[in-house]
Scaffold this active site. Sequence first.
Site, short mmCIF file in Angstrom:
data_model
loop_
_atom_site.label_atom_id
_atom_site.label_comp_id
_atom_site.label_asym_id
_atom_site.label_seq_id
_atom_site.Cartn_x
_atom_site.Cartn_y
_atom_site.Cartn_z
CB CYS A 142 40.27 36.67 34.82
SG CYS A 142 39.24 38.41 34.20
CB THR A 143 42.86 33.58 38.15
OG1 THR A 143 44.28 34.18 37.28
CG2 THR A 143 43.94 32.58 38.69
#
Length: 211
Positions: free
Chosen positions: A45-46
């Site tokens: 997600c980062t």
Amino acid sequence: MSLRIGDNAPNFTAQTTDGEINFHEWLGDNWGIIYSHPADFTPVCTTELGRTAQLKDEFKKRETKVAAVSTDDLNSHNGWINDINETQNTKVEFPIIADDDKKVSTLYGMIHPNFSSTSTVRSVYFIDPNKKIQAVITYPASTGRNFAEILRVLDSLQLTAKYNVATPVDWEVGQDVIIPPSVAQEDVEAKYPKGHRIIKPYLRYTPQPNK
């Protein structure tokens, strides 16, 4: 029930890292993308949110607003943005929706119970200026999205919304497009003045109209 192409994109009011938004008002007359993330402070997600931030100018050029959502709260989102900016060498300037009550995730069918009853999968909804859903892509948590493909789909949607054409396999901006079978051959010359070529009666190509 899951949302489908052609459905109205559900409206909602939510707290985000850019303040409270009414989703439809925030979109205005723009195209929109809303996409979900399983959790804050997670590696895939980062990288995805970092890539979205890096593509700010590409989305702006396409008059498209982007919002992310996960089932974590606003404090978590705000802390996570610092990590995204640091590790992805960028600056997040789009809203991340706080959805700890799962209101938005439920409206958009982003939680798949056979995967998790609490975390979202990686859903992407493409929304046109009339607030209609025009495309949906869904990935599992383990697979990061391909943002080149997201931009490609957006380009195709915007082109085919404006012109009576379709885009073939692996199409990219500037390449030939397809004349739909619904257009009679006797009408092709007038409707596609850039010319056309016939492979089969049902497979006809023409240059991209706006290039």
